[in-house]
Design an enzyme around this catalytic site. Structure first.
Site, PDB file in Angstrom:
ATOM      1  N   GLU A 105       8.966  -0.914   7.991  1.00  0.00           N
ATOM      2  CA  GLU A 105       8.701  -1.726   9.186  1.00  0.00           C
ATOM      3  C   GLU A 105       7.366  -1.353   9.804  1.00  0.00           C
ATOM      4  O   GLU A 105       6.952  -1.944  10.807  1.00  0.00           O
ATOM      5  CB  GLU A 105       9.841  -1.593  10.202  1.00  0.00           C
ATOM      6  CG  GLU A 105      10.076  -0.207  10.773  1.00  0.00           C
ATOM      7  CD  GLU A 105      10.981   0.674   9.892  1.00  0.00           C
ATOM      8  OE1 GLU A 105      10.789   0.683   8.659  1.00  0.00           O
ATOM      9  OE2 GLU A 105      11.837   1.374  10.456  1.00  0.00           O
ATOM     10  N   ARG A 106       6.652  -0.363   9.205  1.00  0.00           N
ATOM     11  CA  ARG A 106       5.358   0.009   9.773  1.00  0.00           C
ATOM     12  C   ARG A 106       4.201  -0.797   9.188  1.00  0.00           C
ATOM     13  O   ARG A 106       3.184  -0.991   9.835  1.00  0.00           O
ATOM     14  CB  ARG A 106       5.131   1.515   9.587  1.00  0.00           C
ATOM     15  CG  ARG A 106       5.940   2.293  10.616  1.00  0.00           C
ATOM     16  CD  ARG A 106       5.677   3.756  10.531  1.00  0.00           C
ATOM     17  NE  ARG A 106       6.588   4.395   9.581  1.00  0.00           N
ATOM     18  CZ  ARG A 106       6.601   5.693   9.325  1.00  0.00           C
ATOM     19  NH1 ARG A 106       5.751   6.489   9.922  1.00  0.00           N
ATOM     20  NH2 ARG A 106       7.460   6.204   8.477  1.00  0.00           N
TER      21      ARG A 106
ATOM     22  N   CYS B 272       2.854  10.797  -1.793  1.00  0.00           N
ATOM     23  CA  CYS B 272       3.903  11.703  -2.283  1.00  0.00           C
ATOM     24  C   CYS B 272       3.379  12.571  -3.421  1.00  0.00           C
ATOM     25  O   CYS B 272       4.019  13.543  -3.787  1.00  0.00           O
ATOM     26  CB  CYS B 272       5.107  10.912  -2.750  1.00  0.00           C
ATOM     27  SG  CYS B 272       4.770   9.953  -4.217  1.00  0.00           S
TER      28      CYS B 272
ATOM     29  N   SER C 251      11.580   9.443   2.682  1.00  0.00           N
ATOM     30  CA  SER C 251      11.786  10.878   2.920  1.00  0.00           C
ATOM     31  C   SER C 251      13.114  11.326   2.284  1.00  0.00           C
ATOM     32  O   SER C 251      14.014  10.516   2.060  1.00  0.00           O
ATOM     33  CB  SER C 251      11.788  11.141   4.422  1.00  0.00           C
ATOM     34  OG  SER C 251      12.730  10.311   5.052  1.00  0.00           O
TER      35      SER C 251
END
Ligand code: NAD
Length: 497
Positions: free
Chosen positions: A175-176, A280, A225
């Site tokens: 949603e970012r 990552c 995460s």
């Protein structure tokens, strides 16, 4: 300021419930809103996917692959616009945004090989008059939940194989930065994908839970995460779904005394600070072996970190741009303060960096810690920012032990000229992706991508042949025709004896 829509059944669908603001990391300004789906929106997306899937599965693999080929053409046509949009909402540089899209497209290219990759097996005369064949069939409706840091690459890593295998796909992007994934779904339709095969719903935990609890969703892929990855994995499995969930990382780079120090420093600067450390596969721990190696490394590394160029996403000379959000910027700065409290030596402190004219942007400079120890939280936890920690083991065995004891096992690298050391390291290290003089060993599309330990939950990796296994189920057919059947019932299990 405009409101983003969901993309359900090939149509833009306006949100009717909660919304979240979307920010431009460079300025901190609100640039739009995204709807946050509730259970009814998720249900609508899954219903549309379920209705479209059998028709799509009936399209032969070669024609399905042609849609992906057309998509590649359209995405290449729109590459500049896609990269600009992505860089604007994420904050990464334009060159890096192009790389994000390109690495996604490489997996689409791989999936164009679906007709070959979906080929089954056949054994003629496995027994008297008996033939055995196996085939791969799609699962039905599949879902993907993706993180903010690769808003093009990771949605494509999931959507392309899911679709190539004949499934329908529901994406719940971060949603970012949800605009690029939405645009990718629209391009798929422009390429000829039938309505309903690729749906996008925006949302947060409520949408994720609705997907996980929906009986029509047969498989869930997640990247984010570790805490959420574990949660998604457990809840998906509890509902009998197939799941692959990829989590956080703490990637070490071991520098042996015989390494080319110039190359090692170049590698650390790029892999540690590129994309502001929001990768990552970023290197977040440097592990020079022995005090002399540490001294030689830091002598070159410190001035390089001090002179990193932080800039706007549009500045071609910038090494990295702003972080993704104010909350994330504060979190990363909080870790730097914690490191100081934990008595690590802060050799370079970029916390006070301000971008002139963009004081409300989420910028910070590079930070470098020395004398970090394994018990410190800044070592144990993922920071996901432009912060590199140096640990100083005395020997190669200590360095290897350090990497193997860490709870995460996504990527790792060793820098050395010694083939024996490199080979031993690659064989004994407990990490999923290993680089030898390669700092970010992200496997190519036709290999598989995945970490070990708490960096991944589930058995199959992303892309490569694992993706075709994940998005299909195998059926084996054993056939015998009347002319091969001998009279009489058999009450004994058939064997080859
Ligand atoms: P995140 O876990 O906050 O979010 C990932 C997704 O989960 C988003 O779509 C988000 O909406 C959803 N989500 C967030 N909270 C949730 C909750 N409580 N319940 C259900 N869903 C929830 O991750 P992020 O900050 O977007 O991404 C950064 C993380 O992703 C880092 O830890 C990074 O290491 C990891 N990552 C891993 C890989 C990999 O392949 N291992 C690749 C890229 C990123």
């Amino acid at each position: 300021m405009s409101d983003l829509t969901h993309f359900i059944g090939g149509r833009k669908v306006r949100g009717t419930g909660r919304f979240t603001d979307l920010y431009e990391p460079m300025t901190g300004a609100v640039i739009g809103r995204a709807p946050l789906a509730g259970a009814a929106d998720v249900r609508a997306a899954v219903e549309n996917a379920r209705a479209a899937q059998p028709g799509w599965a009936a399209v032969n693999p070669q024609r399905r692959a042609r849609v992906l080929m057309k998509f590649l053409e359209l995405a290449t046509r729109d590459l500049d616009a896609l990269a600009e949009g992505l860089a604007r909402e994420h904050g990464k540089t334009l060159a890096d945004a192009r790389g994000d899209i390109q690495r996604g497209l490489e997996v689409v290219e791989f999936c164009v090989g679906a007709p070959y990759l979906l080929k089954g097996g056949f054994t003629d005369s496995a027994g008297p008059g008996i033939d055995v064949s196996s085939m791969r069939q799609p699962l039905g409706v599949t879902a993907g939940i993706t993180p903010f840091n690769f808003p093009a690459m990771i949605p494509l890593w999931m959507a392309a194989p899911a679709i190539a295998c004949g499934n329908a796909f529901v994406l719940k992007p971060s949603e970012r930065d949800p605009q690029t994934p939405l645009r990718l779904a629209e391009l798929m339709m422009e390429a000829g994908l039938p309505a309903g095969v690729f749906n996008v719903i925006h949302g947060d935990r409520e949408a994720v839970d609705a997907l996980l609890d929906d009986d029509d969703v047969r498989a869930v892929a997640f990247v984010g995460s570790s805490q959420i990855a574990e949660y998604v994995y457990a809840r998906a499995c509890a509902h009998g779904k197939r799941a692959q969930c990829f989590g956080a990382a703490k990637n070490h780079m071991v520098v042996m005394p015989d390494a080319d120090m110039g190359q090692a420093v170049d590698a650390l600067i790029g892999a540690g600070y590129g994309s502001g450390g929001e990768r990552c596969m970023a290197i977040s721990v440097a592990v020079p072996v022995g005090q002399d190696t540490a001294r030689a490394l830091l002598e070159q590394l410190v001035p390089r970190v001090e002179s990193l160029k932080i800039g706007l996403s549009t500045d071609p000379s910038a090494d990295f741009g702003p972080l993704v959000s104010r909350a994330h910027l504060e979190r990363v700065k909080g870790y730097v303060a914690l490191g100081v409290e934990e008595s690590a030596r802060l050799l370079v402190d970029g916390r006070d960096f301000r971008m002139q004219g963009y004081e409300d942007g989420y910028f910070m400079g590079g930070c470098l810690f020395d004398e970090v120890t394994p018990d410190m939280r800044i070592y144990k936890e993922e920071i996901f920012g432009p912060v590199l920690s140096v640990l100083r083991p005395q020997s190669y065995e200590d360095a290897l032990g350090l990497v193997n004891a860490h709870e995460y096992g996504n990527g790792v690298a060793i820098f050395t000229r010694d083939g024996d050391a490199a080979r031993d390291f690659a064989s004994r290290v407990q990490v999923g992706m290993v680089g030898v003089n390669v700092p970010i060993p992200t496997p190519l599309a036709y290999y598989t991508f995945g970490g070990w330990k708490r960096s991944a939950f589930g058995d199959l990796n992303q892309h490569g042949d694992d993706a075709f296994r994940f998005y299909t189920k195998t059926k084996t057919v054993t056939s015998r025709w009347p002319s091969g059947i001998k009279d009489g019932a058999s009450f004994v299990i058939p064997t080859m004896s």
